[in-house]
Write a protein that holds these residues in place. Sequence first.
Motif, PDB file in Angstrom:
ATOM      1  N   ARG A 224       0.904  -1.080   0.101  1.00 56.53           N
ATOM      2  CA  ARG A 224       0.030  -0.128  -0.041  1.00 56.53           C
ATOM      3  C   ARG A 224       0.880   1.380  -0.018  1.00 56.53           C
ATOM      4  O   ARG A 224       0.386   2.405  -0.338  1.00 56.53           O
ATOM      5  CB  ARG A 224      -0.926   0.004   1.047  1.00 56.53           C
ATOM      6  CG  ARG A 224      -1.842  -1.062   1.210  1.00 56.53           C
ATOM      7  CD  ARG A 224      -2.554  -1.175   2.523  1.00 56.53           C
ATOM      8  NE  ARG A 224      -3.559  -0.108   2.583  1.00 56.53           N
ATOM      9  CZ  ARG A 224      -4.902  -0.162   2.080  1.00 56.53           C
ATOM     10  NH1 ARG A 224      -5.304  -1.071   1.455  1.00 56.53           N
ATOM     11  NH2 ARG A 224      -5.639   1.156   2.011  1.00 56.53           N
ATOM     12  N   GLN A 227       3.823   1.546  -4.193  1.00 56.88           N
ATOM     13  CA  GLN A 227       2.884   0.796  -5.186  1.00 56.88           C
ATOM     14  C   GLN A 227       3.478   0.779  -6.422  1.00 56.88           C
ATOM     15  O   GLN A 227       4.368   1.380  -7.040  1.00 56.88           O
ATOM     16  CB  GLN A 227       1.490   1.877  -5.316  1.00 56.88           C
ATOM     17  CG  GLN A 227       0.968   1.983  -4.025  1.00 56.88           C
ATOM     18  CD  GLN A 227      -0.485   2.518  -4.018  1.00 56.88           C
ATOM     19  OE1 GLN A 227      -0.879   2.989  -4.977  1.00 56.88           O
ATOM     20  NE2 GLN A 227      -0.963   2.964  -2.930  1.00 56.88           N
ATOM     21  N   VAL A 242      -4.879   2.674  -2.001  1.00 61.36           N
ATOM     22  CA  VAL A 242      -4.968   1.953  -3.226  1.00 61.36           C
ATOM     23  C   VAL A 242      -5.505   2.704  -4.501  1.00 61.36           C
ATOM     24  O   VAL A 242      -6.739   3.030  -4.326  1.00 61.36           O
ATOM     25  CB  VAL A 242      -5.238   0.509  -2.924  1.00 61.36           C
ATOM     26  CG1 VAL A 242      -5.391  -0.192  -4.369  1.00 61.36           C
ATOM     27  CG2 VAL A 242      -4.743  -0.210  -1.918  1.00 61.36           C
TER      28      VAL A 242
END
Length: 243
Positions: A224, A227, A242
Amino acid sequence: MQSLYEPNETEAAGGAARILVVDDDPTVAEVVTGYLHRAGYVVDRADDGPTALTRAAAHRPDLVVLDLMLPGMDGLEVCRRLRARGPVPVIMLTARGDEDDRILGLEVGADDYVTKPFSPRELVLRVESVLRRSRPVTTGHRLAAAGLRVDPDARRATKNGGELALTLREFDLLAFFLRHPGRAYSREDLMREVWGWDFGDLSTVTVHVRRLRGKVEDDPARPRLIQTVWGVGYRFEPTGAVS
Protein backbone atom coordinates in the motif's frame (compact mmCIF):
# COMPACT_ATOMS: atom_id res chain seq x y z
CA MET A 1 28.60 -4.76 17.09
CA GLN A 2 30.35 -1.90 15.32
CA SER A 3 28.19 -0.02 12.87
CA LEU A 4 29.23 0.66 9.32
CA TYR A 5 28.63 4.32 9.98
CA GLU A 6 31.12 4.61 12.78
CA PRO A 7 34.62 5.38 11.47
CA ASN A 8 36.97 2.43 11.45
CA GLU A 9 40.72 2.57 12.07
CA THR A 10 41.70 3.94 8.67
CA GLU A 11 38.87 6.47 8.41
CA ALA A 12 39.36 7.68 11.98
CA ALA A 13 42.99 8.37 11.18
CA GLY A 14 42.03 10.26 8.06
CA GLY A 15 43.36 7.49 5.86
CA ALA A 16 41.98 5.54 2.93
CA ALA A 17 38.96 3.28 3.04
CA ARG A 18 39.67 -0.42 3.57
CA ILE A 19 38.46 -2.86 0.92
CA LEU A 20 38.35 -6.63 1.39
CA VAL A 21 38.71 -8.54 -1.91
CA VAL A 22 37.49 -12.15 -1.77
CA ASP A 23 38.21 -14.27 -4.86
CA ASP A 24 39.81 -17.70 -5.27
CA ASP A 25 41.21 -16.77 -8.70
CA PRO A 26 44.65 -15.32 -7.91
CA THR A 27 44.83 -13.48 -11.23
CA VAL A 28 41.50 -11.71 -10.70
CA ALA A 29 42.36 -10.93 -7.09
CA GLU A 30 45.75 -9.53 -8.04
CA VAL A 31 44.36 -7.31 -10.82
CA VAL A 32 41.51 -6.00 -8.67
CA THR A 33 43.84 -5.39 -5.74
CA GLY A 34 46.28 -3.51 -7.96
CA TYR A 35 43.61 -1.20 -9.37
CA LEU A 36 42.16 -0.50 -5.93
CA HIS A 37 45.62 0.22 -4.51
CA ARG A 38 46.27 2.69 -7.32
CA ALA A 39 42.91 4.31 -6.59
CA GLY A 40 44.15 4.99 -3.05
CA TYR A 41 42.45 2.22 -1.04
CA VAL A 42 43.87 -0.07 1.62
CA VAL A 43 43.20 -3.62 0.39
CA ASP A 44 42.97 -6.95 2.23
CA ARG A 45 42.68 -10.23 0.32
CA ALA A 46 41.12 -13.61 1.00
CA ASP A 47 40.72 -16.62 -1.28
CA ASP A 48 37.91 -18.41 0.57
CA GLY A 49 34.93 -17.73 2.81
CA PRO A 50 36.34 -18.63 6.23
CA THR A 51 39.47 -16.56 5.61
CA ALA A 52 37.30 -13.64 4.48
CA LEU A 53 35.25 -13.76 7.68
CA THR A 54 38.42 -13.94 9.78
CA ARG A 55 39.95 -10.96 7.97
CA ALA A 56 36.72 -8.97 8.28
CA ALA A 57 36.59 -9.66 12.02
CA ALA A 58 40.22 -8.62 12.50
CA HIS A 59 39.99 -5.42 10.40
CA ARG A 60 36.47 -4.25 9.65
CA PRO A 61 36.28 -3.36 5.95
CA ASP A 62 34.48 -0.33 4.57
CA LEU A 63 33.42 -2.45 1.59
CA VAL A 64 33.75 -6.06 0.42
CA VAL A 65 34.29 -7.17 -3.18
CA LEU A 66 33.02 -10.74 -3.02
CA ASP A 67 33.15 -13.51 -5.63
CA LEU A 68 29.97 -15.56 -5.75
CA MET A 69 31.66 -18.85 -6.67
CA LEU A 70 34.04 -19.68 -3.85
CA PRO A 71 35.28 -23.14 -2.78
CA GLY A 72 33.48 -24.61 0.21
CA MET A 73 31.50 -21.66 1.56
CA ASP A 74 30.05 -19.74 -1.40
CA GLY A 75 29.71 -15.98 -1.66
CA LEU A 76 26.03 -16.02 -0.70
CA GLU A 77 26.80 -17.62 2.65
CA VAL A 78 29.74 -15.29 3.23
CA CYS A 79 27.46 -12.33 2.52
CA ARG A 80 24.83 -13.65 4.96
CA ARG A 81 27.42 -14.07 7.72
CA LEU A 82 28.91 -10.64 7.11
CA ARG A 83 25.43 -9.13 7.29
CA ALA A 84 24.74 -10.97 10.54
CA ARG A 85 27.68 -9.12 12.11
CA GLY A 86 26.51 -5.69 11.01
CA PRO A 87 25.95 -3.61 7.87
CA VAL A 88 28.78 -3.41 5.36
CA PRO A 89 28.54 -2.63 1.64
CA VAL A 90 29.09 -5.65 -0.62
CA ILE A 91 29.79 -5.72 -4.35
CA MET A 92 29.37 -9.26 -5.66
CA LEU A 93 31.29 -10.69 -8.62
CA THR A 94 29.22 -13.11 -10.70
CA ALA A 95 29.62 -15.07 -13.92
CA ARG A 96 27.92 -13.56 -16.94
CA GLY A 97 24.52 -15.08 -17.64
CA ASP A 98 23.88 -16.37 -14.10
CA GLU A 99 20.87 -14.10 -13.60
CA ASP A 100 19.36 -16.25 -10.85
CA ASP A 101 22.61 -16.11 -8.90
CA ARG A 102 22.83 -12.33 -9.30
CA ILE A 103 19.30 -11.92 -8.00
CA LEU A 104 20.09 -14.24 -5.08
CA GLY A 105 23.09 -12.07 -4.30
CA LEU A 106 20.90 -8.98 -4.17
CA GLU A 107 18.34 -10.85 -2.08
CA VAL A 108 20.89 -11.66 0.64
CA GLY A 109 21.96 -8.03 0.80
CA ALA A 110 24.61 -7.32 -1.83
CA ASP A 111 24.52 -3.63 -2.75
CA ASP A 112 25.75 -4.14 -6.28
CA TYR A 113 27.20 -6.78 -8.57
CA VAL A 114 29.64 -6.85 -11.46
CA THR A 115 29.62 -9.65 -14.02
CA LYS A 116 32.76 -11.47 -15.15
CA PRO A 117 34.64 -10.72 -17.28
CA PHE A 118 34.63 -7.12 -16.13
CA SER A 119 36.65 -3.95 -16.52
CA PRO A 120 38.73 -3.30 -13.37
CA ARG A 121 38.19 0.42 -13.97
CA GLU A 122 34.43 -0.10 -13.94
CA LEU A 123 34.75 -2.01 -10.67
CA VAL A 124 36.71 0.87 -9.12
CA LEU A 125 33.96 3.28 -10.21
CA ARG A 126 31.34 1.01 -8.61
CA VAL A 127 33.39 0.88 -5.41
CA GLU A 128 33.64 4.68 -5.35
CA SER A 129 29.88 5.00 -5.96
CA VAL A 130 28.90 2.58 -3.18
CA LEU A 131 31.35 4.10 -0.68
CA ARG A 132 30.21 7.62 -1.48
CA ARG A 133 26.60 6.69 -0.74
CA SER A 134 27.53 4.78 2.42
CA ARG A 135 28.90 7.89 4.09
CA PRO A 136 26.38 10.08 5.90
CA VAL A 137 25.71 13.48 4.39
CA THR A 138 24.58 16.16 6.82
CA THR A 139 21.13 17.36 5.79
CA GLY A 140 19.83 18.86 9.02
CA HIS A 141 16.38 17.30 8.72
CA ARG A 142 14.62 13.98 9.13
CA LEU A 143 11.98 12.38 6.97
CA ALA A 144 8.72 10.92 8.23
CA ALA A 145 5.51 9.52 6.73
CA ALA A 146 3.10 6.64 7.33
CA GLY A 147 4.82 5.55 10.54
CA LEU A 148 8.21 5.55 8.85
CA ARG A 149 11.04 7.77 10.08
CA VAL A 150 14.39 8.22 8.36
CA ASP A 151 17.36 10.09 9.78
CA PRO A 152 19.80 10.56 6.87
CA ASP A 153 22.53 11.95 9.13
CA ALA A 154 22.50 8.96 11.49
CA ARG A 155 21.61 6.52 8.68
CA ARG A 156 18.77 5.14 10.82
CA ALA A 157 15.26 4.16 9.81
CA THR A 158 12.33 3.06 11.94
CA LYS A 159 8.77 1.82 11.42
CA ASN A 160 6.31 2.60 14.21
CA GLY A 161 9.30 3.12 16.50
CA GLY A 162 11.00 -0.18 15.67
CA GLU A 163 14.43 -0.19 14.05
CA LEU A 164 14.55 -1.27 10.40
CA ALA A 165 17.52 -3.39 9.32
CA LEU A 166 18.13 -1.88 5.89
CA THR A 167 21.01 -2.35 3.51
CA LEU A 168 22.77 0.68 2.05
CA ARG A 169 20.64 0.75 -1.09
CA GLU A 170 17.40 -0.04 0.73
CA PHE A 171 18.02 2.92 3.02
CA ASP A 172 18.74 5.25 0.11
CA LEU A 173 15.68 3.98 -1.76
CA LEU A 174 13.39 4.53 1.23
CA ALA A 175 14.79 8.02 1.83
CA PHE A 176 14.24 8.89 -1.83
CA PHE A 177 10.63 7.71 -1.72
CA LEU A 178 9.97 9.73 1.44
CA ARG A 179 11.43 12.82 -0.18
CA HIS A 180 9.22 12.42 -3.26
CA PRO A 181 5.79 11.13 -2.20
CA GLY A 182 2.99 10.74 -4.71
CA ARG A 183 5.19 10.84 -7.80
CA ALA A 184 5.73 7.85 -10.11
CA TYR A 185 9.30 6.93 -11.00
CA SER A 186 10.48 4.45 -13.58
CA ARG A 187 13.16 1.90 -12.75
CA GLU A 188 15.53 3.92 -14.94
CA ASP A 189 14.73 7.03 -12.88
CA LEU A 190 15.40 5.17 -9.63
CA MET A 191 18.65 3.70 -10.90
CA ARG A 192 19.86 7.17 -11.85
CA GLU A 193 18.64 8.96 -8.72
CA VAL A 194 19.35 6.32 -6.05
CA TRP A 195 22.23 4.33 -7.53
CA GLY A 196 23.76 7.24 -9.43
CA TRP A 197 24.08 5.21 -12.63
CA ASP A 198 22.88 5.92 -16.14
CA PHE A 199 23.24 2.23 -17.05
CA GLY A 200 22.83 -1.16 -15.40
CA ASP A 201 20.55 -4.16 -14.99
CA LEU A 202 17.12 -2.85 -14.01
CA SER A 203 16.38 -6.08 -12.10
CA THR A 204 18.60 -4.55 -9.42
CA VAL A 205 15.89 -1.95 -8.79
CA THR A 206 13.13 -4.57 -8.88
CA VAL A 207 14.84 -6.74 -6.27
CA HIS A 208 15.54 -3.82 -3.95
CA VAL A 209 11.95 -2.58 -4.16
CA ARG A 210 10.76 -6.10 -3.29
CA ARG A 211 13.15 -6.32 -0.35
CA LEU A 212 12.16 -2.87 0.90
CA ARG A 213 8.48 -3.74 0.70
CA GLY A 214 9.17 -6.79 2.83
CA LYS A 215 10.45 -4.50 5.58
CA VAL A 216 8.08 -1.52 5.46
CA GLU A 217 4.75 -2.94 4.26
CA ASP A 218 2.23 -4.53 6.63
CA ASP A 219 1.43 -7.01 3.85
CA PRO A 220 4.25 -7.13 1.26
CA ALA A 221 2.06 -9.24 -1.05
CA ARG A 222 -0.41 -6.33 -1.19
CA PRO A 223 1.78 -3.22 -0.91
CA ARG A 224 0.00 0.00 0.00
CA LEU A 225 2.96 2.33 0.51
CA ILE A 226 5.30 1.44 -2.36
CA GLN A 227 2.85 0.91 -5.18
CA THR A 228 3.45 -0.43 -8.66
CA VAL A 229 2.39 1.96 -11.40
CA TRP A 230 1.84 -0.32 -14.36
CA GLY A 231 3.75 0.73 -17.45
CA VAL A 232 5.73 3.30 -15.46
CA GLY A 233 7.41 2.02 -12.29
CA TYR A 234 6.75 2.77 -8.63
CA ARG A 235 5.12 5.44 -6.50
CA PHE A 236 5.30 6.07 -2.74
CA GLU A 237 1.85 6.76 -1.28
CA PRO A 238 2.17 7.86 2.38
CA THR A 239 -1.59 7.60 2.88
CA GLY A 240 -1.48 3.96 1.84
CA ALA A 241 -4.51 4.48 -0.41
CA VAL A 242 -4.78 1.91 -3.18
CA SER A 243 -5.19 3.55 -6.56
